[in-house]
Design an enzyme around this catalytic site. Structure first.
Site, PDB file in Angstrom:
ATOM      1  N   ALA A   8       0.805  -1.226   0.000  1.00 37.08           N
ATOM      2  CA  ALA A   8       0.000   0.000   0.000  1.00 37.08           C
ATOM      3  C   ALA A   8       0.832   1.267   0.000  1.00 37.08           C
ATOM      4  O   ALA A   8       0.282   2.365  -0.007  1.00 37.08           O
ATOM      5  CB  ALA A   8      -0.928   0.000   1.216  1.00 37.08           C
ATOM      6  N   GLY A  96       5.295  -6.288  -1.269  1.00 36.00           N
ATOM      7  CA  GLY A  96       5.183  -6.201  -2.717  1.00 36.00           C
ATOM      8  C   GLY A  96       6.397  -5.634  -3.407  1.00 36.00           C
ATOM      9  O   GLY A  96       6.552  -5.784  -4.623  1.00 36.00           O
ATOM     10  N   ASN A 161      16.746  -7.597  10.885  1.00 36.36           N
ATOM     11  CA  ASN A 161      15.371  -8.031  10.663  1.00 36.36           C
ATOM     12  C   ASN A 161      14.980  -7.715   9.224  1.00 36.36           C
ATOM     13  O   ASN A 161      15.047  -6.570   8.789  1.00 36.36           O
ATOM     14  CB  ASN A 161      14.450  -7.296  11.644  1.00 36.36           C
ATOM     15  N   HIS A 350      15.248 -13.388 -48.746  1.00 39.66           N
ATOM     16  CA  HIS A 350      15.503 -11.965 -48.991  1.00 39.66           C
ATOM     17  C   HIS A 350      14.195 -11.177 -49.079  1.00 39.66           C
ATOM     18  O   HIS A 350      13.293 -11.546 -49.823  1.00 39.66           O
ATOM     19  CB  HIS A 350      16.248 -11.738 -50.318  1.00 39.66           C
ATOM     20  N   ALA A 367      13.094 -13.388 -53.753  1.00 41.99           N
ATOM     21  CA  ALA A 367      13.307 -12.081 -53.128  1.00 41.99           C
ATOM     22  C   ALA A 367      12.197 -11.108 -53.513  1.00 41.99           C
ATOM     23  O   ALA A 367      11.741 -11.075 -54.652  1.00 41.99           O
ATOM     24  CB  ALA A 367      14.657 -11.524 -53.554  1.00 41.99           C
TER      25      ALA A 367
END
Length: 450
Positions: A8, A96, A161, A350, A367
């Protein structure tokens, strides 16, 4: 075990109009990496706040969403989703913006939590420079002391931590509302829940990258660079030759076979699989494609395509979505394909566009050939059967079918089907007007203009 992902935050340091957690790493919103890992353990919920409408668009339908209308700290975020938790649950707390926490580490955390029957199990890590992180203090009981509150002695502690926990549901429900905001920020911190128990255990990860959060674009780039390096090193240890690991960009889910060679400035993205003994690059992008063995792709782009063994692509080719190349096909320079299948041993070497085309085996495409597949409203198919020979500078106006062993003459515009074993000529007869230039004085006048 259930997982609650906190997402958030405002993400101000990203300096973006988009929420931080939808910024992409390896072409996927960073929050989706966390969700995919969390799904291995059971039900998942997310707490959203800032511009939640944008974040909601990338959240899978099977993930529950809770709103934190005011961003008042991590404990307040958990309070916003407390109905997600039942007394008998174990709740994993993730973030997140910490996209690369690994399944293996979380599995160890869960195992320790169950084994120790702790109220809270904390994931810790050891940092050479722990400045800014809360320290893990072990003096008969386990405590977390925030950096700003730490004495000089506590600041010497390198165990930190990570903010990732597993918490017993009944303990969380009983104590989450006891947390106060008696701090300068006037926020409710989840770490304060540790004040209500001595029944705490820890698990340590030595991989700093997996617990690294993203707060700005520099951190985003640095983290992605570190993960890319790990991906490339893993592939090299599996037998892939990468000439310059710092100049090759490969997504985590990509699979590459042994003895394949990757040249610099190559991007391989998404759910791509590449076989053995291939040569890829340089300056090549491959996305969401499946490639066989002994394939060469040089300075080209391949997207959502299938390439079988012994195929050559490039340089400067573009295979768009829906392309399938069978064995021994050759696609050369400045050839583009889309929603087309090309059979064994066929060639388009080509300056060619093949769209909505089904091409058989042993076909030669001259081509400058174009399948004219779009009439302004509808796409139409072109069928070229086995052993056909398409002359240079052909326009094949779809829908049209070229039969087996048929030949189309150079410079033709083919508007009708060509039967098997036939030669199709669809061009104006050449007329030479002798001495026309001399009679008109054209050459003299042209020379005078120089």
């Amino acid at each position: 075990m259930k997982t609650l992902i906190l997402a958030a935050g405002l993400g101000k340091r990203m300096n973006s109009k988009y929420p931080k957690v939808i910024h992409k790493i390896f072409n996927k919103p960073m929050i989706n990496w966390v969700i995919e890992t969390a799904k291995n353990f059971g039900k998942v919920a997310v707490v959203l706040g800032h511009k939640y409408e944008l974040v909601k668009k990338v959240i899978p339908e099977d993930v529950e969403i809770y709103l934190q209308n005011q961003q008042l700290g991590t404990a307040h975020a958990v309070m916003s989703a407390i109905e997600f938790v039942s007394p008998n649950d174990n709740l994993l707390i993730l973030y997140g913006d910490v996209p690369f926490i690994s399944h293996e580490t979380l599995k160890r955390l869960e195992k320790e939590h169950v084994k120790s029957n702790s109220d809270v199990t904390i994931l810790t890590s050891i940092l050479e420079n722990p400045t800014g992180y809360g320290r893990i203090v072990r003096d008969g009981k386990i405590r977390i002391i925030e950096d700003k509150d730490a004495t000089e002695e506590v600041k010497k502690i390198k165990e930190i931590n990570t903010g990732i926990y597993i918490i017993k549901g009944n303990f969380l429900i009983e104590n989450i509302n006891k947390i106060e905001n008696n701090n300068t920020q006037k926020e409710y911190y989840l770490t304060d829940i540790l004040k209500f128990t001595d029944n705490i255990s820890t698990v340590t990860t030595n991989d700093v990258d997996e617990i690294t959060g993203v707060n700005n674009r520099i951190q985003l780039a640095n983290l992605e660079k570190k993960i890319r390096r790990k991906i490339n090193e893993k592939l090299m240890n599996q037998g892939v030759r990468i000439i310059d690991p710092n100049a090759v960009y490969i997504d985590p889910q990509v699979k590459i076979g042994r003895d394949t060679l990757i040249y610099p400035f190559t991007f391989i993205e998404g759910e791509t699989e590449i076989g053995e003994d291939c040569v890829i690059g340089p300056l090549t992008r491959i996305k969401e494609s499946k490639i066989g063995n002994k394939v060469t792709i040089n300075r080209s782009e391949v997207e959502k395509s299938v390439i079988e063994d012994n195929v050559s692509v490039g340089p400067f080719a573009r295979l768009r979505e829906g392309t399938t190349l069978d064995e021994n096909v050759k696609i050369g320079n400045f050839v583009e394909t889309k929603k087309s299948s090309i059979g064994k041993n066929s060639k388009a070497q080509h300056l060619t566009y093949l769209g909505d085309a089904t091409i058989g085996n042993n076909v030669n495409i001259g081509a400058g050939t174009i399948t004219c597949n779009y009439d302004g409203q509808t796409k139409h198919p072109t069928y070229i059967e086995d052993n056909a020979f398409i002359g240079s500078n052909n326009s094949l106006v779809a829908p049209v079918k070229i039969g087996k062993n048929a030949i189309t003459a150079a410079g033709s515009t083919i508007t009708n089907n060509v039967p098997e074993n036939s030669l199709a000529i669809a061009r104006q007869k050449q007329i030479n007007k002798e001495n026309w230039v001399l009679r008109k004085g054209g050459q003299k006048n042209a020379n005078n203009k120089k």
